[in-house]
Design an enzyme around this catalytic site. Structure first.
Site, short mmCIF file in Angstrom:
data_model
loop_
_atom_site.label_atom_id
_atom_site.label_comp_id
_atom_site.label_asym_id
_atom_site.label_seq_id
_atom_site.Cartn_x
_atom_site.Cartn_y
_atom_site.Cartn_z
CD GLU A 282 -2.80 -1.19 2.47
OE1 GLU A 282 -2.73 -0.23 3.27
OE2 GLU A 282 -3.55 -2.16 2.62
CB ALA B 273 1.46 -0.79 4.30
CB SER C 165 9.66 -2.14 3.76
OG SER C 165 10.36 -1.84 2.56
CB THR D 207 3.28 -6.50 -11.34
OG1 THR D 207 4.27 -5.90 -10.51
CG2 THR D 207 3.87 -6.80 -12.69
NE ARG E 93 33.19 2.54 -31.39
CZ ARG E 93 33.00 3.66 -32.05
NH1 ARG E 93 32.58 3.62 -33.31
NH2 ARG E 93 33.22 4.82 -31.48
CD GLU F 161 8.17 -11.06 -6.09
OE1 GLU F 161 8.49 -11.95 -5.28
OE2 GLU F 161 7.68 -11.28 -7.21
#
Length: 388
Positions: free
Chosen positions: A134, A137, A139, A165, A276, A372
């Protein structure tokens, strides 16, 4: 716990896992990679990837066979996510978030709830998201304000969730809410399945993000959403315990995503430095470049091994999974940030432009250090396991 035991936790990738990797890589290179830049530029859901993953049964490989899934083990699921992330990080969130959303059901739901909600996800008819965080809220999950009050056999849900997600795309959501405001903190939270069609359930605007722009991130809003009592996941008060057990398993998948992003960046950088030319020869011939590549590859392989060991522990349900899941996610995401940043450096000015994919990979890598559980939280988890 003793991390010393890990030295004896040897494993060998099976032929089936390697065959799976080849199959996923072929799908990713053919059906996903060609759209990755456009998905990022247009901030649109990677529907081409979604359709390709569903067609090949890679969209939710973790769901058991008894629920119409393919029953892939935790390592196989990580390989799927890794290989998709190598091509497009946004697309890798399709299998990753399907696991995140359904894992609470697999761990704690009744057989009736599993039988109702897992098969449509396994068949690719629906997707599943996860609502824990939230605004105030993140961690500190136990301080959530979302409430569910009992009303007869039903529950009435009010509040909001942030940073969700694939919100708006998914049909189903595992949502955590306080069901006993006077109860003991952390033991007063329950989990529910919320359906997209539920009256009073709505979504906020899409967040404007640094990376993973193809995966919509939105708030969930609950305004007197009535949830039938048989949609509770687990028993009343078990929600937060189930949610944290879920993260022990799914942090490993974020480690796999990080490894995939880093591998994609390293692969591109190696190809670039071989082509390159400066001072009359390929820049790959310069020792300074070679040392950068060696460090990138070394750290990436260490991260991959940590993720695979953690995946094996997830599959077995080992008691030390909380440490290894947190360690794999934390280390792999830190490595992904470093490897992608170094890949941008190796391309020089070109690396800083959208003409090449490494700047996208660098932006995508950053979120793996945050969601996560931030990497600071991962370190707290590991320290608590060590000091227990």
């Amino acid at each position: 716990m003793s991390t010393g035991d890990a030295a004896f936790d040897l494993f060998k990738i099976s032929e089936d896992h390697e065959a799976l990797r080849e199959a996923v890589r072929a799908v990713a290179e053919d059906k996903i990679a060609p759209y990755a830049a456009a998905v990022d530029e247009e901030s649109r859901y990677p529907q081409e990837a979604h359709d390709a993953l569903v067609a090949s049964d890679f969209h939710a490989p973790h769901i058991p066979e008894q629920y119409d899934g393919v029953g892939a083990d935790a390592l196989a699921t990580c390989i799927v996510i890794e290989e998709v992330a190598r091509a497009c990080a946004s697309s890798s969130l399709i299998p990753a978030v399907n696991k995140l959303g359904t894992m609470p059901l697999i761990l704690g739901a009744s057989e009736e709830v599993k039988a109702k909600y897992l098969p449509p996800v396994a068949r690719g008819e629906s997707t599943f998201s996860y609502g824990l965080s939230e605004r105030e809220a993140g961690s500190d999950t136990a301080s959530m304000k979302t409430r569910a009050r009992r009303d007869g056999d039903d529950w009435v849900l009010n509040g909001q969730k942030s940073w969700i997600t694939n919100a708006g795309v998914s049909d189903f959501y595992t949502v955590l809410a306080v069901t006993d405001p006077e109860g003991k903190r952390g033991s007063n939270v329950s989990a529910f399945v919320v359906e997209k069609s539920d009256e009073g359930f709505s979504f906020g605007e899409k967040e404007r993000k640094l990376g993973i722009k193809g995966s919509p991130t939105r708030e969930l809003h609950f305004d007197n959403v009535r949830i039938p009592g048989d949609r509770m996941v687990g028993a009343p008060g078990e929600g937060l315990k189930i949610a944290l057990r879920t993260l022990d398993h799914t942090r490993v998948t974020i480690g796999a995503q990080a490894v995939g992003i880093a591998q994609g960046a390293l692969d591109f950088a190696v190809g670039y430095v071989k082509e390159r030319k400066q001072f009359g020869k390929a820049i790959a011939d310069f020792q300074g470049i070679q040392f950068m590549l060696a460090d990138m590859a070394m750290e990436l392989e260490a991260a991959r091994q940590m993720v695979y060991v953690a995946a094996a522990k997830s599959e077995r349900g080992d008691k030390d999974l909380p440490f290894f899941g947190a360690a794999a996610k934390c280390y792999a995401s830190d490595v992904a940030m470093k490897v992608t940043t170094d890949a941008v450096q190796l391309l020089g000015g070109y690396g800083y432009t959208k003409d090449f994919p490494v700047e996208r990979m660098m932006r995508d890598a950053k979120i793996t250090q945050i969601y996560e559980g931030t990497n600071q939280i991962q370190r707290m988890v590991m320290a608590r396991q060590l000091l227990r």
